[in-house]
Structures are given as C-alpha cells and as structure tokens.
Design a protein around this motif. Structure first.
Motif, PDB file in Angstrom:
ATOM      1  N   ASN A  39       0.821  -1.204   0.000  1.00 25.06           N
ATOM      2  CA  ASN A  39       0.000   0.000   0.000  1.00 25.06           C
ATOM      3  C   ASN A  39       0.856   1.255   0.000  1.00 25.06           C
ATOM      4  OD1 ASN A  39      -2.307  -1.708   0.355  1.00 25.06           O
ATOM      5  ND2 ASN A  39      -1.806  -1.793   2.530  1.00 25.06           N
ATOM      6  N   TYR A  64      -3.737  -0.835  -2.022  1.00 23.66           N
ATOM      7  CA  TYR A  64      -4.373   0.432  -2.348  1.00 23.66           C
ATOM      8  C   TYR A  64      -3.328   1.524  -2.469  1.00 23.66           C
ATOM      9  CZ  TYR A  64      -3.864   1.984   2.537  1.00 23.66           C
ATOM     10  OH  TYR A  64      -3.350   2.360   3.756  1.00 23.66           O
ATOM     11  N   LEU A  86      -7.573  -0.546  -4.968  1.00 22.68           N
ATOM     12  CA  LEU A  86      -8.214   0.755  -4.804  1.00 22.68           C
ATOM     13  C   LEU A  86      -7.227   1.873  -5.098  1.00 22.68           C
ATOM     14  CD1 LEU A  86     -10.479   2.692  -3.783  1.00 22.68           C
ATOM     15  CD2 LEU A  86      -9.521   2.396  -1.483  1.00 22.68           C
TER      16      LEU A  86
END
Length: 162
Positions: A39, A64, A86
């Motif tokens: 991430n 993400y 995401l």
C-alpha cells in the motif's frame, strides 16, 4: 480539562507513507511508492508540492494507493497506477489534479475534491468501479475519462455532478 489527543498507528510493514512538503521552485521530481510494500499513501502538502511529477503506485494484489493534495499541489502530474484494488484521490482544495494524466488499472477508482480538482484531467482507466464526486464548481470540467472494460469485469460508474 483533559487534553484531547489523537494517536496515529502507521503500519510500516505493509504501507509506504510519503509526505511531499511545500516546495515552490523544486517541484519536478518523481514520487515512487516502495514496490516492496503493498500500500501507499501520498500527501502533497503544499502549493505545487507534487506538480509536474511522475507518481507511481505499487502494482500488487490486495493493495491500495491514496493521494491527498492541496491547492494545485499535484497539477500537471502523471499517475502510473497498475494492478491494485483501490486508487483514491482526495483534492483538498482547488486545481489539485488539474491537467493531470492518469493511467489506472485498479478494481475501484474513487475521487473527491473541491472546485477544478480534476479539471482538464485525462483519465485512462481499467476498473470495475468508478466513483467521482464532481459536485463542486467546475470540479471535473473538460475532464476526459476513457473506461476500458475487461470481458470479466462488470463495471459500475457513479459520477455525482453539481
């Protein structure tokens, strides 16, 4: 009265946190998330902090990438986002991602911001879910979105306009 405190827990084992400070003159740099971490959270904290940057997010499953930008902070930048779950943009004030180029391969793309925050942006995206909050004045004016659908994807597009 007892002091009110906020505790921040940073998960350094899975998330790269990048804070790009105010820098009016030396704004041409690359902002690259650590490819070894799933991430990434990028904070462009000042005027032109990330402007004219190439911003790369990690390409890992179950990951993400979130970008927070103030006024004009990440304008005219190119975002290279590959194969993540995401990708989220938050334009804290006007023109945050103005005239930026986005190349996105994410399961979900979410963007929310103030006036002109995605104005004249060019967004090339392969995504199953797109949510753009364009309710502020000229938030997404002259924005181009090219949604490339995969045969296996069922796409959901939600553009809130004001």
């Amino acid at each position: 009265d007892a002091a009110i405190c906020t505790t921040f827990t940073l998960d350094r084992e899975t998330t790269d946190y990048i804070v790009v400070p105010f820098d009016y003159w030396n704004y041409r740099r690359n902002v690259t998330c650590d490819p070894n971490l799933a991430n990434c959270e990028i904070y462009c904290t000042g005027y032109w902090a990330c402007r004219y940057n190439v911003i790369q997010c990690p390409s890992q499953a179950n990951s993400y990438c979130k970008v927070y930008a103030g006024e004009r902070a990440a304008a005219n930048s190119e975002f290279d986002v590959g194969d993540i779950d995401l990708f989220e943009l938050f334009g804290a004030s006007s023109y945050a991602f103005y005239q930026s180029q986005f190349n996105i391969d994410a399961q979900s793309f979410v963007a929310d911001g103030a006036s002109y925050f995605l104005s004249s942006a060019n967004i090339q995206i392969t995504s199953a879910s797109v949510q753009l909050d364009c309710q502020y004045n000229y938030a997404c004016s002259s924005m181009l979105v090219n949604l490339k659908r995969n045969a296996t994807n069922s796409s959901f597009v939600d553009i809130a306009c004001g």
